[in-house]
Design an enzyme around this catalytic site. Sequence first.
Site, PDB file in Angstrom:
ATOM      1  CB  CYS A   1     -23.194  -1.423  10.561  1.00 35.00           C
ATOM      2  SG  CYS A   1     -24.568  -2.128   9.667  1.00 35.00           S
TER       3      CYS A   1
ATOM      4  CD  GLU B   1     -19.148   0.809  13.930  1.00 33.51           C
ATOM      5  OE1 GLU B   1     -18.064   0.482  13.420  1.00 33.51           O
ATOM      6  OE2 GLU B   1     -20.243   0.565  13.397  1.00 33.51           O
TER       7      GLU B   1
HETATM    8  P1  NDP Z   1     -13.502  -6.585  10.115  1.00 30.33           P
HETATM    9  O1  NDP Z   1     -13.782  -5.466   9.213  1.00 30.33           O
HETATM   10  O2  NDP Z   1     -12.104  -6.866  10.499  1.00 30.33           O
HETATM   11  O3  NDP Z   1     -14.083  -7.946   9.505  1.00 30.33           O
HETATM   12  C1  NDP Z   1     -15.099  -8.064   8.539  1.00 30.33           C
HETATM   13  C2  NDP Z   1     -14.771  -9.219   7.594  1.00 30.33           C
HETATM   14  O4  NDP Z   1     -13.591  -8.928   6.846  1.00 30.33           O
HETATM   15  C3  NDP Z   1     -14.468 -10.526   8.308  1.00 30.33           C
HETATM   16  O5  NDP Z   1     -14.916 -11.593   7.522  1.00 30.33           O
HETATM   17  C4  NDP Z   1     -12.954 -10.510   8.374  1.00 30.33           C
HETATM   18  O6  NDP Z   1     -12.387 -11.775   8.561  1.00 30.33           O
HETATM   19  C5  NDP Z   1     -12.615  -9.938   7.023  1.00 30.33           C
HETATM   20  N1  NDP Z   1     -11.295  -9.325   6.918  1.00 30.33           N
HETATM   21  C6  NDP Z   1     -10.477  -8.874   7.916  1.00 30.33           C
HETATM   22  N2  NDP Z   1      -9.360  -8.337   7.380  1.00 30.33           N
HETATM   23  C7  NDP Z   1      -9.475  -8.441   6.036  1.00 30.33           C
HETATM   24  C8  NDP Z   1      -8.654  -8.046   4.937  1.00 30.33           C
HETATM   25  N3  NDP Z   1      -7.496  -7.434   5.115  1.00 30.33           N
HETATM   26  N4  NDP Z   1      -9.078  -8.305   3.692  1.00 30.33           N
HETATM   27  C9  NDP Z   1     -10.264  -8.895   3.484  1.00 30.33           C
HETATM   28  N5  NDP Z   1     -11.076  -9.299   4.476  1.00 30.33           N
HETATM   29  C10 NDP Z   1     -10.698  -9.060   5.737  1.00 30.33           C
HETATM   30  O7  NDP Z   1     -14.350  -6.405  11.390  1.00 30.33           O
HETATM   31  P2  NDP Z   1     -14.086  -7.123  12.787  1.00 30.33           P
HETATM   32  O8  NDP Z   1     -14.838  -8.350  12.749  1.00 30.33           O
HETATM   33  O9  NDP Z   1     -12.645  -7.293  13.107  1.00 30.33           O
HETATM   34  O10 NDP Z   1     -14.650  -6.061  13.752  1.00 30.33           O
HETATM   35  C11 NDP Z   1     -13.857  -4.919  14.072  1.00 30.33           C
HETATM   36  C12 NDP Z   1     -14.722  -3.708  14.197  1.00 30.33           C
HETATM   37  O11 NDP Z   1     -15.378  -3.469  12.969  1.00 30.33           O
HETATM   38  C13 NDP Z   1     -15.837  -3.811  15.205  1.00 30.33           C
HETATM   39  O12 NDP Z   1     -15.435  -3.453  16.474  1.00 30.33           O
HETATM   40  C14 NDP Z   1     -16.848  -2.860  14.642  1.00 30.33           C
HETATM   41  O13 NDP Z   1     -16.572  -1.575  15.088  1.00 30.33           O
HETATM   42  C15 NDP Z   1     -16.650  -2.934  13.161  1.00 30.33           C
HETATM   43  N6  NDP Z   1     -17.609  -3.802  12.458  1.00 30.33           N
HETATM   44  C16 NDP Z   1     -18.537  -3.202  11.668  1.00 30.33           C
HETATM   45  C17 NDP Z   1     -19.476  -3.980  11.033  1.00 30.33           C
HETATM   46  C18 NDP Z   1     -20.505  -3.368  10.161  1.00 30.33           C
HETATM   47  O14 NDP Z   1     -21.475  -4.027   9.821  1.00 30.33           O
HETATM   48  N7  NDP Z   1     -20.380  -2.141   9.749  1.00 30.33           N
HETATM   49  C19 NDP Z   1     -19.526  -5.416  11.191  1.00 30.33           C
HETATM   50  C20 NDP Z   1     -18.471  -5.961  12.000  1.00 30.33           C
HETATM   51  C21 NDP Z   1     -17.562  -5.156  12.602  1.00 30.33           C
HETATM   52  P3  NDP Z   1     -12.227 -12.310  10.079  1.00 30.33           P
HETATM   53  O15 NDP Z   1     -13.569 -12.431  10.648  1.00 30.33           O
HETATM   54  O16 NDP Z   1     -11.609 -13.614   9.937  1.00 30.33           O
HETATM   55  O17 NDP Z   1     -11.368 -11.321  10.781  1.00 30.33           O
END
Ligand code: NDP
Length: 804
Positions: free
Chosen positions: A300, A397
Amino acid sequence: MTIKEIYKNMSYGPAPESASAANDFIDAHDKTFNLYIDGQWKEPSSGKYFDSTNPATKEKLANIAEANDADVDAAVAAAKKALPKWVEIGAHQRARYMYAIARQIQKHSRLFAVLEAMDNGKSIRETRDIDIPLVARHFYHHAGWAQLRDTELKDHKEIGVIGQIIPWNFPLLMMAWKIAPAIAMGNTVVLKPAEFTSLTALLFAEICDQIGLPKGVVNIVTGDGKTGAAIVNHADVQKIAFTGSTEVGKIIRRATAGSGKKLSLELGGKSPFIVFDDADLDSAVEGVVDAIWFNQGQVCCAGSRLLVQESVADKLYKKIRARMERLRVGNSLDKCIDIGAIVAPVQLKVIEDLVKQGVDEGATLWQPSWTCPKDGYFYPPSLFTDVSPSSTVAQVEIFGPVLVAMSFRTHKEAVKLANNTRYGLAASLWTENINLALDIAPQIKAGTVWINCTNVFDAASGFGGYRESGFGREGGKEGLYEYLKPKIEGKFSDKPLTNPNPKGSAKKEKTAKKSDKSNGAFSAIDRTTKMYIGGKQARPDGGYSTVIKGADGTAIGEVSTGNRKDIRNAVEVAQKSTSWQGKTGHSKAQVLYYLAENLAIRQDEFANRLVQMTQQSKSEALKEVDIAIDRIYTYAAHADKYDGNVHHTTHRNVTLAMPEPVGLIAIVCPDESPLLGFISTVIPAIAMGNNVVVIPSETAPFSATDFYQILDTSDVPCGTVNIVTGAKDELATVLAKHDNVDAIWYFGTKEGSKNIELLSADNMKRTWVNNGKYRDWTDKKQAEGTTFLQHATEIKNIWIPYGA
Ligand code: NDP
């Protein structure tokens, strides 16, 4: 090949780490993992499981249970049941459990490191040397905070059941960042790991079992976004801590609006990596490697935007390309690789699509001459040059190993480019001139600034963002407050304690006439007060005014009815005015003392106004003015004393934790206690260097409008305090939606609070609402103190390495 030949050509040979211990762990669960609820492994109610895959080999590792609403319900019930006992055992016992967890993590660190590398695709070198040691450190550090909670944080208490949702990029580390402070402060938790990377959290559950952590204190429910949403929406969860995408962060902000749930969000970033012309370029190149190729750029706070001073740009690009050519991509269990696998095909596609878009938009892409292995989800390190600052790849990002480079000429331009993003998570500065570094660091909107280093973390230092990177801090003492609430909140009332117009005469009437012609039917009214914008009295844009009635029901005056345009003007002025923020704490204190002095001179006049507007007796009103003066003194005192810390981080760094003003705070004052409600909110905000746009009491606004003269005569710079009178909730709505407002404080009804939280999600501004709970504004304990200062500041951690 002989050893002599190997020494001679230094050719690469793989150094694979054995997967056998991790495979044994997976096999011991028959390759199928259930939910860890109430200290037991439970099958999911739906009977459904999903695959966990090794992205470096595409091989399936295990089946993971998919928790549905009923399972989340059971986990929350277990956490709720465990809570009273966990609180009751006290600080020391909690510290002992946490110490035991830290010891077990160290003992099993190799297994954790291997399992994490297999599940996520990141290199064993990183999991072994960075992720897992930081996890153990987090539990040690917070075992200490558990021990000290009752002495160091004695005015606070636990929140209750905490819902925690984490991403896949640092699975175990994010889990530690969430669980350690939460349970140290006496809360119990329900945590959902990311779908792609659940395994190390489940190994952690086994450790909780082994050390005999009381059942229900930690519950791990695996699943997808729906499982996360079930946690977010559960009525018995009192706080949500989330790390992930800004998009989901916004969904969670909206879903929790009005629920009274506390929220911390650690979201995305597009962090600048700034190289000045006097930087040690070879060190900067290694910094770039750590900034954007660490964890495949799926970080991030990745330094994904390289901003380099024009005079050294070509030289630096050349060095970076040479370094990229020698980076090695491969299986995460090979100790010799630099870059592992991308977590999943879906993420690989996101990266590929964005890179294609970058090329289509005209940027120049450079990738090494070699190709990636084909047996996993790999992507080569990539460099974009000739990038326009507004292009997609410069703004979005990418979350992959893609560096986007731009150049600048002056320091001012560097700051402007660095802040040209909706995010504000981190920044890295490279220069041999410490004066320059310390001049630039405070100007960057970011929660963490690394000087001549990057991606350095420690449990003693807070981490978190500004703007669309979210709010709240994890780590350091500042991070503990995310899992605590002030004990005094228990004293708040469901109804306002004082009614400004208790005889039922507070109703306002709209007068459809130009405010400057207000006589005739309202001849008893002497004048219409204007608004106060940019240090000047301003007529309302709409030309309307509102009659305000006093305690006895008679009209006592008219006030300008502000509208959307008045708010826009006030925000514009407040945003541009920078002189207040630039003053020293000492100068701010002097101005605030002067405010108090001028209020004291007019104590009688302000008291009369209170008598007129409220039911108070003259002596009560005089007392309210007295308390207001006392309160201004308090914040004048804090102006040069509420300062930061130098954190004891584990690296050779001075880590400065500096409270900075949030920026532009919108303050929607309570209707009750018209003078104290105004003073108690506005003064701490400006004492910390913020500019404010204030909506005073709607029913009794004259204490605020009378205050203009005090502001004018007390050297408060124009644009620091701006006051727009009118319909409170209508104006608050405009402020909550406004993109240039950094934070909004709202003291009003429960519905009004919900509205603010809901509307603030667009630019993720920080909110502080009262959820329809009312303070006694005359009570020092309820209406004064560091809680107000915490809301008025962001902690920025600046890391300055030392050593010759
Ligand atoms: P998400 O924000 O979708 O996922 C983060 C967590 O939230 C996961 O455990 C996910 O579950 C869960 N989640 C997803 N939808 C919901 C919801 N509606 N309510 C509550 N929890 C939810 O990130 P992604 O993993 O899909 O990644 C997508 C993009 O996000 C990446 O390409 C990147 O740009 C960014 N990202 C940023 C991060 C950071 O640290 N700032 C970390 C990861 C991603 P599940 O895994 O089952 O989908």
